[in-house]
Design an enzyme around this catalytic site. Structure first.
Site, PDB file in Angstrom:
ATOM      1  N   SER B 177       1.252  -1.282   0.166  1.00  0.00           N
ATOM      2  CA  SER B 177       0.249   0.041  -0.069  1.00  0.00           C
ATOM      3  C   SER B 177       1.284   1.349  -0.291  1.00  0.00           C
ATOM      4  CB  SER B 177      -0.936  -0.297   1.181  1.00  0.00           C
ATOM      5  OG  SER B 177      -2.109   0.757   0.649  1.00  0.00           O
ATOM      6  N   ASP B 343      -8.667  -7.021  -4.419  1.00  0.00           N
ATOM      7  CA  ASP B 343      -7.899  -5.273  -4.131  1.00  0.00           C
ATOM      8  C   ASP B 343      -8.781  -4.644  -5.821  1.00  0.00           C
ATOM      9  OD1 ASP B 343      -6.993  -2.967  -3.665  1.00  0.00           O
ATOM     10  OD2 ASP B 343      -4.525  -3.676  -3.439  1.00  0.00           O
ATOM     11  N   HIS B 376      -8.453  -5.042  -0.731  1.00  0.00           N
ATOM     12  CA  HIS B 376      -6.108  -4.044  -0.440  1.00  0.00           C
ATOM     13  C   HIS B 376      -5.618  -4.821   0.844  1.00  0.00           C
ATOM     14  CE1 HIS B 376      -3.623  -1.255  -0.275  1.00  0.00           C
ATOM     15  NE2 HIS B 376      -3.530  -1.333   0.962  1.00  0.00           N
TER      16      HIS B 376
END
Lengths: 617, 617
Positions: B177, B343, B376
Site C-alpha cells: 500500500s 483489491d 486491499h
C-alpha cells in the site's frame, strides 16, 4: 410533440442532441389515503398523504397501455420533458426530466404508445409526504418523528395513486437502482396488477458494502451539530456539512474508477499549494460542488429515511425466508433485468442472482448486461442499448396482449427434426439461441415454454423484440457458480445445443452440465469424420475447411473438433444414452447415412441424449 | 527465538497459529538531521527529527543482508514480534507486529538470513516527528503548522536513518500500500543504495477515486467543530466524529464487497428497531467500532497530512514528465510487484501498468497476482502465497550477490536447438515459461537477459526462486491493452513460444503480436499433419491422440490444431518469413524429415520467424 436541441454528457464527451420530447410538463399533487397508511413497521402514517406525480402520453381506451416509472434515491416525479422551455442559446436543461433519454416519443419507453406515470416516493422531499411535511395531527413538521418507512410502504402509496387515477392494470413497472427495488416489490406485492417489470441496476437485497456506505453517510449527517437531533428546520439551521459528506460518499459509489479517471484524473485546480486544508484536485472540487448542490435541493432527514429504507430492502428475507427462489414463486409476471458492466454498487452478479432465482421458480425472465464505463450511473447516461432493450421488451409485451400475429418463420431441415423430437408444452432451453428463430418456431408449433441464452447483445435485443425470454450470458461460465448464472437440476425438459458444442472451452463438462439441468438434450454438431474432411487432411496435409466448418484453423471459433464416433465414445464413457440420431448430408441421402458408415457420410449430426439411469430423469 | 501460539483471522475464520517469531521487541527512537530537512514543498522542517524504528535479525559482517520494510497509512515501526509476551490463555496479541505473518525466522522475510529495519514514517504519530510533535522553534505542538510533506520526504528521512545506523546498501525495500509507494520512491531516489524493491498492492499514482475517498475523509475531519482549525490538542478537544467518519470510509475501501458479505452480510444486532438514528446492522456497528478504536490510537492532523502525501503521490508526473517508462529508466534495481485479485483500491491493473513500464525501460521485473477475497487488506491477511513469493525473490536476490552456483539444468533436444539459434546477450521473452528451465539454461549458455510469462502461480514462484524475471499473466489477454500487460514494439530480440501456440484463443493474432514485440520468434508446435495422426483420423474416424497431443478432444487445451503446411501457409499470408525450420521425429531421422515430406514425417516442428520486410526489424 416538441423537438429540442440539448446537451448530453456521455462519459467525458458533451454532445448536442436533437430529439423528440414530451415537451413542457408539470408535476401534479394528489391527496390520497385520508384514513392514513399502515406501514411495514406497524406504525400508522396519518392521512391524507400527498403524492406528487407526472404523466406522459395518452391513456388508451381499454387502459392497457400504462407504464409506471419508479425513481432512484434523490430523484423526483419529473422523469421526462421540461418544466420550462429549454433555452436554445445556452442549452440550459436544468429542468429536464431525469430520464429524458429513455422516455418520450419513439424512445425506449415510447410515449406514442404508452401512458407513463412517475410519482415521487414516500419519504422524499419533492412533493410527496415525507419528513419535511407537516404532521396533520400536530401541525408541525415531522422531522425525525416521521415514521421509518420501507420500499414496500412506498409501493403501497404508488398502488393507491394508480387506483385513484382509475387504472386497474400496469403493463409494466420500470425502475433503475432504488427504482428497480420498487419494481421488484411491485412484482411480489401486486402480481395481479402488473404484467411485467423492468429491473435495472438493482439488487434483491442490499449488500454489507451498500449498508456500510449508507451508514457512514447517515453518521455524517447525525454528527453534524446543525442536525439538532433532527429539528434543524425548526431551528432555522441546515446540517449542510454532514449532508454534503453523505452525498460525496454516495457520488463516488455511483461512478466507476475509470470514469473518474477520464473525467478528472489527477488534474489540479491551481497547481500544488501544499496547503493542508485546501481543495486542490479537480475531483475534490467536483465532489464538493456536488455536495453543496445537493444540500440546496435535498432534505437531510429525507436522506436518512430513504437510505434506511434501502438498507432494509431484502426480498429474500422478507418474502423467501432466506431463499430467493421462493420470492419469485410468489409472482407470475414477466421480468427483464438489466445490469451494467462497471456498476460496482449493484454489480451484474446481483442481477444474475435474481435471474437464476426467477428461472428456478419457472418464471418468464430475460436479462441483458450492458458494457459501459460510467458505473452505477450508467443507467442514466449510457442509454443507447438500454433504450433498445427496454423498447424491444415493452413493445413485445404490449403486442402479446393485443394478440400477436406470428411472423412467418424460417423452414429449416434441422428445425423440422427438432420439432418432431420435442413434446407439446415442454420447457426448453436453447443454448446459443441467436436471433431466436428456432424458439419462435417451437413456440408456434409446440407451444413450448422457452428461454434462450445468447452472448451477442444485438441478438439478445432481437429475441426480446420477438417476445422471447432471453438471457445475455457466456455459456463457458457454466451454470453452477454462485457468482454467475445458476440453473437447478432438471429445470428443463429439453436443452438444445445447436452447432455450438465445438465452440466451447470444455465440451465434456458442458455435456454433463446440460444433462444435469435438463432431462433430455438435443445436440447437433458438424462431423469431423465426414469423408471429405478426412481426405482433405490426408491428401492436402492441411486443416480441412468446408461449408459446415468454414473457418481457417487460426481464427476458428470451432476449437474442439470431433467426429461422430468421438462423440459416441464420449457419451458411452459418461454414461449418456443416445436415444435418437439424425444424419444430415448434402450428398448422400439420409437413409444411407444412418444405415451405413454414418461417421464417413454425415456432414452434420443431430442427437437426442439423456442419462442411462432413469432415476436421473 | 520464540515460539508462540496466537489467533489469526483469515477471512471469516479465526484459527490458532503456532509459529516462530522474533519474539519480544522494542521500538527505538533516534534523533537525526539536526540541521533540519528541506522538504519537497521547499519548506524546511526544523531539526532534529525523531525517528522511531525497530530491527529484527542480525546484521551480517559485510552488511549485505539489510531489508527495509515500509509501513502503510496507519502503521508503525512495530512490524514484527511482540511488545509484551502473548497471553497463551486469552491469545491476546494486541501488541503483535502488523506484519508478523511475513517477518520472522523462516518466514517470507527470513530473520534467520536478513537484518530487517522498519521505521515509522515522517508525519505519523507513532514516535517519528509529525503534527503532534513539538516544534523546536516555538516550543508548541505543530498541529497544522506542520509543513505539508510528501512520500519522498518520508523516504529522505528513512535514507538518513539508514546512514546513521551505519548501513550503506539495502538488499531490498519492501512495502505494501503506502509502503509500496515508499519502496517505489526509494528505487528512483536512491538506486545506488537499493538492490531491489518489493512493491505490494500499490500504484504509480493515486487515482481520482483514491483522491476522492481521501478528500471526503479530510472534509469530515475539518468539518468537525472539535477540529478547532487544527488546534484541538491545545484546546483539549478531539475531532473524534470527523476522524471516525474518515476511518470508516477508509475501512470500506480496504475490504472487498465479498469479504464484507462473508463477515457481516445483512446480520442485525438486535432485529429491526425502525429507529431512524439507531445503529442496527452488524456492519454498521463494526465500522463504528473501527472508527472509535482509530480515534483512540491516531491523530486527526496526522491523518490529514498522510492522506495528502498519498494524494500527491504521482511517480509519472514527478519523474517521468507524464511517461511512466521514463521513471523506470531512472533506476537499475530489480522489482517484484505483487497485487491481489479483489483489491479495488489499488487494483491489479495498476500493478500491471508499472510492470509494463519497467519492462519497456528494460528493467528486471517480476510480477505475481494473488487470488484472494480480502480486498486491499489481503496483503496483511492472505499471506501464504505472498510470503512464498517474497521469500523466493529475496532469497534469490541475496544468493545472486553471494555468487550463485547454477544448478545442473535439463538437457533437452529442443533446448539445444534453441541455444544454437539465439545470439549471446540477447533479450529474450519466453511465453509460457513454466518453471523457467529453458531460461536458466539460456542464462548460463548464452548470458541472455530474459523474462518469462507464466499463468500458473506455483511455476511463477519456482521461477522467482531461480532468480528469473517472471510475469504472472494470461497470454490470451495480449500485449496491447492499456488495462493489461503492454509490451512495446521490438522490445525483445527473441520471443520463444514453445508448444503453446495451439493452446491460445487466437494463434493468428498472437503470431502478429510476437513479431510486433520482438525482432524474431522461435515457435515450436506439434504437427497435426504427422502421418500417424492423419491415419488415425482416416482409418479410425476418431480425433487422434499421440505423445505430442496426449489429450482427448473434449478436454484438450490444444484448441487450434494445425499441420506444418497450415503453419507455412499462415506465415505466407501474413508476410512472415520462416528463417529456419527444425523437424523433430522419434521414428524418422532429422535429415529425412527436413528433406522429404516434412509435413508427413515430423512430429514436432521448431521454426524461427521474422517479418520479411527488414524495416520491421
Amino acid at each position: 410533440m416538441y423537438k429540442v436541441l440539448r446537451k448530453k454528457r456521455t462519459g467525458n464527451i458533451i454532445e448536442e442532441v436533437k430529439g423528440e420530447t414530451v415537451g413542457l410538463v408539470k408535476t401534479n399533487i394528489i391527496q390520497i389515503l385520508p384514513e392514513g397508511l399502515e406501514l411495514e413497521s406497524g406504525e400508522v402514517l396519518p392521512g391524507p398523504i400527498d403524492v406528487a406525480y407526472e404523466t406522459y402520453g395518452t391513456l388508451n381506451e381499454d387502459k392497457s397501455n400504462v407504464i409506471l416509472v419508479c425513481h432512484a434515491l434523490s430523484g423526483s416525479a419529473h422523469a421526462a420533458g421540461y418544466h420550462r422551455m429549454i433555452d436554445e442559446e445556452t442549452f440550459d436543461g436544468a429542468t429536464e426530466g431525469w430520464w429524458e433519454d429513455i422516455i418520450g416519443p419513439g424512445k425506449g419507453i415510447d410515449t406514442n404508445k404508452f401512458f407513463v406515470i412517475c410519482s415521487n416516493f414516500l419519504g422524499s422531499c419533492y412533493g410527496t409526504t415525507g419528513p419535511t411535511s407537516v404532521n396533520p395531527k400536530t401541525g408541525k413538521r415531522y422531522g425525525i418523528t416521521f415514521p421509518t418507512i420501507t420500499i414496500s410502504d412506498m409501493v403501497k402509496v404508488q398502488r393507491e395513486l394508480i387506483r385513484q387515477l382509475g387504472i386497474e392494470k400496469l403493463l409494466a413497472v420500470v425502475g433503475g437502482s432504488m427504482g428497480g427495488m420498487q419494481a421488484l416489490e411491485w412484482s411480489i406485492m401486486y402480481p395481479e396488477v402488473v404484467e411485467s417489470a423492468v429491473v435495472i441496476a438493482a439488487t434483491a437485497s442490499c449488500s454489507a458494502q451498500n449498508i456500510a456506505f449508507d451508514a457512514v453517510g447517515r453518521n455524517a449527517i447525525i454528527s453534524d451539530p446543525n442536525w439538532e437531533n433532527g429539528e434543524y428546520l425548526e431551528k432555522g439551521k441546515v446540517p449542510s456539512k454532514g449532508l454534503s459528506i453523505a452525498r460525496m460518499i454516495g457520488h463516488i459509489t455511483y461512478l466507476s474508477s475509470k470514469s473518474m479517471d477520464l473525467k478528472f484524473g489527477r488534474k489540479l485546480i491551481n497547481g500544488k499549494t501544499y496547503d493542508i486544508d485546501n481543495i486542490e484536485f479537480e475531483v475534490e472540487s467536483y465532489l464538493g460542488y456536488q455536495g453543496e448542490k445537493f444540500v440546496n435541493r435535498f432534505d437531510a432527514n429525507s436522506y436518512l429515511y430513504i437510505t434506511k429504507a434501502m438498507d432494509y430492502f431484502d426480498l429474500t428475507e422478507k418474502y423467501g425466508n432466506g431463499d430467493l427462489k421462493e420470492v419469485f414463486r410468489k409472482t407470475n409476471i414477466k421480468f427483464l433485468f438489466i445490469s451494467f458492466s462497471t456498476d460496482w454498487l449493484f454489480p451484474p452478479s446481483e442481477s444474475l442472482e435474481m435471474v437464476s432465482a426467477a428461472l428456478a421458480a419457472g418464471k418468464d425472465v430475460s436479462y441483458i448486461n450492458i458494457e459501459s464505463i460510467n458505473g452505477h450511473d450508467s443507467f442514466l447516461i449510457d442509454t443507447e442499448i438500454e433504450s433498445k432493450a427496454i423498447k424491444a421488451f415493452l413493445d413485445a409485451t404490449f403486442q402479446e396482449k393485443q394478440n400477436r400475429k406470428e411472423k412467418t418463420y424460417e423452414r429449416r431441415k434441422d428445425f423440422e427434426i427438432i420439432e418432431r423430437i420435442i413434446e407439446e408444452g415442454s420447457r426448453v432451453l436453447d443454448l446459443g439461441c441467436g436471433d431466436g428463430e428456432l424458439l419462435v418456431y417451437l413456440r408456434e408449433k409446440k407451444k413450448v415454454r422457452s428461454v434462450g441464452i445468447e452472448i451477442d447483445t444485438n441478438e439478445v435485443i432481437e429475441c426480446l423484440s420477438k417476445g422471447l425470454n432471453v438471457i445475455h450470458y457466456d455459456i463457458n461460465k457454466g451454470f453452477k457458480d454462485k457468482n454467475f448464472l445458476e440453473i437447478e437440476d432438471k429445470a428443463f425438459d429439453y436443452v438444445i445445443v445447436s452447432k455450438t458444442i465445438q465452440q466451447l472451452k470444455s465440451p465434456g463438462l458442458l455435456l454433463e452440465e446440460i444433462l444435469r439441468i435438463s432431462k433430455n438434450a438435443i445436440v447437433s454438431f458438424p462431423n469431423f469424420g465426414y469423408y471429405k474432411l478426412r481426405l482433405q487432411l490426408l491428401l492436402k496435409g492441411t486443416m480441412p475447411v468446408s461449408s459446415e466448418l468454414p473457418y481457417s484453423w487460426f481464427d476458428t471459433p470451432n476449437i474442439h473438433l470431433f467426429t461422430y464416433r468421438d462423440f459416441v465414445n464420449l457419451c458411452k464413457a459418461k454414461g449418456i444414452k443416445i436415444k435418437q440420431t439424425f444424419f444430415i448430408s448434402r450428398v448422400f441421402n439420409k437413409e444411407m447415412c444412418s444405415k451405413i458408415l454414418p461417421n464417413l457420410l454425415a456432414e452434420e449430426v443431430i442427437t437426442v441424449l439423456s442419462y442411462e439411469d432413469s432415476s436421473n430423469k
